[in-house]
Design a protein around this motif. Sequence first.
Motif, mmCIF file in Angstrom:
data_model
loop_
_atom_site.group_PDB
_atom_site.id
_atom_site.type_symbol
_atom_site.label_atom_id
_atom_site.label_comp_id
_atom_site.label_asym_id
_atom_site.label_seq_id
_atom_site.Cartn_x
_atom_site.Cartn_y
_atom_site.Cartn_z
ATOM 1 N N GLN A 113 0.825 -1.166 -0.048
ATOM 2 C CA GLN A 113 0.062 -0.058 0.146
ATOM 3 C C GLN A 113 0.785 1.294 0.129
ATOM 4 O O GLN A 113 0.544 2.119 -0.526
ATOM 5 N N SER A 117 0.725 3.995 -2.922
ATOM 6 C CA SER A 117 0.465 5.316 -2.522
ATOM 7 C C SER A 117 1.724 6.392 -2.877
ATOM 8 O O SER A 117 1.329 7.524 -3.564
ATOM 9 N N LEU A 156 -6.103 1.850 -3.458
ATOM 10 C CA LEU A 156 -6.636 3.216 -2.770
ATOM 11 C C LEU A 156 -8.189 3.402 -2.596
ATOM 12 O O LEU A 156 -8.561 4.523 -2.185
ATOM 13 N N ASP A 159 -10.055 3.478 0.643
ATOM 14 C CA ASP A 159 -10.269 5.045 1.476
ATOM 15 C C ASP A 159 -11.452 5.677 1.123
ATOM 16 O O ASP A 159 -11.718 6.770 1.870
ATOM 17 N N ARG A 249 -6.253 12.028 4.074
ATOM 18 C CA ARG A 249 -6.471 11.095 2.679
ATOM 19 C C ARG A 249 -6.095 12.001 1.559
ATOM 20 O O ARG A 249 -5.728 11.482 0.735
ATOM 21 N N LYS A 252 -2.565 11.442 -0.009
ATOM 22 C CA LYS A 252 -2.789 10.669 -1.288
ATOM 23 C C LYS A 252 -2.934 10.983 -2.646
ATOM 24 O O LYS A 252 -2.746 10.297 -3.720
#
Length: 298
Positions: A113, A117, A156, A159, A249, A252
């Motif tokens: 991850q 990211s 992702l 999220d 978030r 990202k």
Amino acid sequence: MASKFVRIGRIVTYHPDLRVAVLRCRSFSSASNELDIPFYDAPESNTQTRTVWPDHILGPLGPQDRRFLMPGRVGPCVNTSRLQQEINAQARVDFTPSFNIDQILPQLPHQRQSDISEQFLTSIDEIDIAFIDKKMSPPVPSDKMEYRANSCPQILRKDFKDLFPDKNLMEGNLTVISISVKTNNDMTYWSSEVEREREELLDSFVQGAAEICQAFEEAGFWADFIDPSSGKPFKGAHTNFTLFETDERYRKLGFEILDLGCCKVISHPLWGTHSFIGTLFTSAPLEHPLIANLKSTP
């Protein structure tokens, strides 16, 4: 003329204001019936070494390639001298391992991850390199709006999926569009001027984002945006999950979240805390003309 930076999985354009991007998007939406994304046919295979199927003698059991007659598409090696040369060449290769143990062990979930990211982010260093390499011209003073579209990786999407309970984000395409507006005031401070500017930008963003989403819907795609005042989807079903502009978030999406002690503020890679950020989500692919061709004024 707006500048454009294209990278695999990302498109960045600059415009004088949000209204220009809305008009550009609407113009492509009205002509969506004439804009077809080309599909390329796979190249024809070489039929000189293949038989015509079905074989009139063996039927479906007949081989499609005369060079591989045995089961499992196996055939005899007719060039033994060349094979022996390849074996001898491989025998002379130094088999000293040139890798570390991390290259052969599977990645842990948090490592995978983290890698994805990192690939997804757009940092200030990357934008500077794009300017230096002339891949992207810096925005002129009149360009005060950035339109950044990212193709969201599968890992992702977790999220963001709770923001849209009536939409399965784990399937199909998902493009995240960040609209950033350069502000006259520093958003780290509060004043009547700052509050007035934020209210004006909020009204402009909601109106413009609604029109952009309508353009995507007219083209046959799902689209929604986050209302900055509530942090919730503007058009979607009710949810208790939010995405305010100071949410972690947003890191990202290529932004920085600054902790000032008493509060948090979002920072744009180019404009710093002189910025207002809004976010849209759509099922349109990144290569669709509504996204890919949004690069110049209409």
